[in-house]
Design a protein around this motif. Sequence first.
Motif, PDB file in Angstrom:
ATOM      1  N   SER A 143       0.833  -1.194   0.000  1.00 46.15           N
ATOM      2  CA  SER A 143       0.000   0.000   0.000  1.00 46.15           C
ATOM      3  C   SER A 143       0.866   1.240   0.000  1.00 46.15           C
ATOM      4  CB  SER A 143      -0.935   0.021   1.214  1.00 46.15           C
ATOM      5  OG  SER A 143      -0.198   0.176   2.410  1.00 46.15           O
ATOM      6  N   CYS A 203       0.347   5.383   0.593  1.00 39.80           N
ATOM      7  CA  CYS A 203      -0.624   6.368   1.067  1.00 39.80           C
ATOM      8  C   CYS A 203       0.023   7.739   1.135  1.00 39.80           C
ATOM      9  CB  CYS A 203      -1.144   6.012   2.453  1.00 39.80           C
ATOM     10  SG  CYS A 203      -1.706   4.323   2.629  1.00 39.80           S
ATOM     11  N   TYR A 236      -0.971  11.587   2.913  1.00 41.44           N
ATOM     12  CA  TYR A 236      -1.898  12.325   3.757  1.00 41.44           C
ATOM     13  C   TYR A 236      -1.581  13.814   3.709  1.00 41.44           C
ATOM     14  CZ  TYR A 236      -2.971   7.764   5.760  1.00 41.44           C
ATOM     15  OH  TYR A 236      -3.335   6.448   5.931  1.00 41.44           O
ATOM     16  N   LEU A 250      -6.674  11.781   4.198  1.00 47.88           N
ATOM     17  CA  LEU A 250      -6.160  10.920   3.144  1.00 47.88           C
ATOM     18  C   LEU A 250      -6.495  11.514   1.790  1.00 47.88           C
ATOM     19  CD1 LEU A 250      -4.861   8.173   2.359  1.00 47.88           C
ATOM     20  CD2 LEU A 250      -7.151   7.198   2.357  1.00 47.88           C
ATOM     21  N   PHE A 252      -4.419   6.859  -2.076  1.00 44.15           N
ATOM     22  CA  PHE A 252      -4.143   5.498  -1.610  1.00 44.15           C
ATOM     23  C   PHE A 252      -4.089   4.581  -2.823  1.00 44.15           C
ATOM     24  CE2 PHE A 252      -5.668   1.231  -0.721  1.00 44.15           C
ATOM     25  CZ  PHE A 252      -4.829   0.834   0.311  1.00 44.15           C
ATOM     26  N   LYS A 266      -9.982   0.933   5.749  1.00 46.24           N
ATOM     27  CA  LYS A 266      -9.629   0.953   7.168  1.00 46.24           C
ATOM     28  C   LYS A 266      -8.880   2.235   7.518  1.00 46.24           C
ATOM     29  CE  LYS A 266      -9.378  -4.065   7.893  1.00 46.24           C
ATOM     30  NZ  LYS A 266      -8.483  -5.206   8.194  1.00 46.24           N
ATOM     31  N   LYS A 267      -8.033   2.678   6.591  1.00 43.11           N
ATOM     32  CA  LYS A 267      -7.274   3.896   6.836  1.00 43.11           C
ATOM     33  C   LYS A 267      -8.189   5.120   6.885  1.00 43.11           C
ATOM     34  CE  LYS A 267      -2.909   2.181   4.964  1.00 43.11           C
ATOM     35  NZ  LYS A 267      -2.188   2.271   6.250  1.00 43.11           N
ATOM     36  N   LYS A 272      -9.236   6.249  10.262  1.00 39.81           N
ATOM     37  CA  LYS A 272      -8.212   6.742  11.183  1.00 39.81           C
ATOM     38  C   LYS A 272      -7.738   8.153  10.815  1.00 39.81           C
ATOM     39  CE  LYS A 272      -6.479   2.056  11.947  1.00 39.81           C
ATOM     40  NZ  LYS A 272      -5.301   1.168  11.888  1.00 39.81           N
ATOM     41  N   LEU A 308      -0.317  11.672  11.212  1.00 38.13           N
ATOM     42  CA  LEU A 308       0.412  10.764  10.339  1.00 38.13           C
ATOM     43  C   LEU A 308       1.495  11.514   9.582  1.00 38.13           C
ATOM     44  CD1 LEU A 308      -2.692   8.882   8.940  1.00 38.13           C
ATOM     45  CD2 LEU A 308      -1.016   7.957  10.534  1.00 38.13           C
ATOM     46  N   LYS A 363       3.627   0.763   3.890  1.00 38.71           N
ATOM     47  CA  LYS A 363       3.560  -0.408   4.745  1.00 38.71           C
ATOM     48  C   LYS A 363       3.946  -1.652   3.952  1.00 38.71           C
ATOM     49  CE  LYS A 363       1.865   1.704   8.386  1.00 38.71           C
ATOM     50  NZ  LYS A 363       2.604   1.793   9.633  1.00 38.71           N
TER      51      LYS A 363
END
Length: 216
Positions: free
Chosen positions: A81, A83, A85, A90, A93, A102-103, A106, A111, A117
Motif C-alpha cells: 500500500s 498512502c 496524507y 487521506l 491510496f 480501514k485507513k 483513522k 500521520l 507499509k
Amino acid sequence: MVIEGCKDLIIKCSLCNRLKEYEFNLFNVMKYDKIEYECSCGETIKVSVEKGNLLRGRAISFKSRKASFKFSLHNILKNQSICRYDDGSLVFFLGQKDMGRKKLKKLGLQLDDIVTKFNRNDIFVNFDIITRALIKLFDLEKQDRIQCDCGNTKISIELFYDRIELKCLNCNGVKLIFAETEEDLKVILDKDRINLRKSDISCIDSIIDNNKHINK
C-alpha cells in the motif's frame, strides 16, 4: 506470496474534494501509457507512464487539477500500500480496497506525509530481474502480443517471489515465467510474442530453453 497487478486507487478529487475509488490495473496503464478516471463532478484524474530509462526509470504519475503524485514502478511493486496524507486527511491510496477503507477510519491520527507499509524489497529472489521482466511483458501487452490459444486477450498478472504468472481470464490457461537469473531474463527479453495454452499450464524458463537447444 502473491502480488497482484490489479490494485485499487482511492484519490481525493481536487475539484469537489470527495474521495473516489477506482480499479487500477498495471497492465492497462503500461499498455496505453495513459488512463483517465472521471469523477462524478466532471473532474478528470489522469494516470500516465513516464518512460525515462527503459529498465529502471519508469514513473507512474497521478494528476488532477491541483494534485500530482509520482511513484516509480519499483515503489508500486514493492509496497502493498502507498498512502499520502495532507493535514490528517487521506488524499491518495494505492493498494487493496479493504486496507484503504480501514485507513479512512483513522483520519484523526497524526500521520507522516508519506506512509508505506509492508515493504517487499526482500521477498523476491531478484527484484531487479523480475522488474525488468515485467517491463518486457508490459511492452508485449501494449503491442497485443500476449494472448491465449482460446482467442482471449484479457490476461491477468500475478507476481511471486521467483516468477510471474499470466492467467487467461476466459479459460484459466496459465503461463509461468520464471525470473530469478540473468539467463531467465535473457529468455524473456528474446520473446517477441507469448501465447498461453488453452485451459493448460505452460512455462518460460531458462533451463527448459537451454534443454531445447541441447535436444536439437
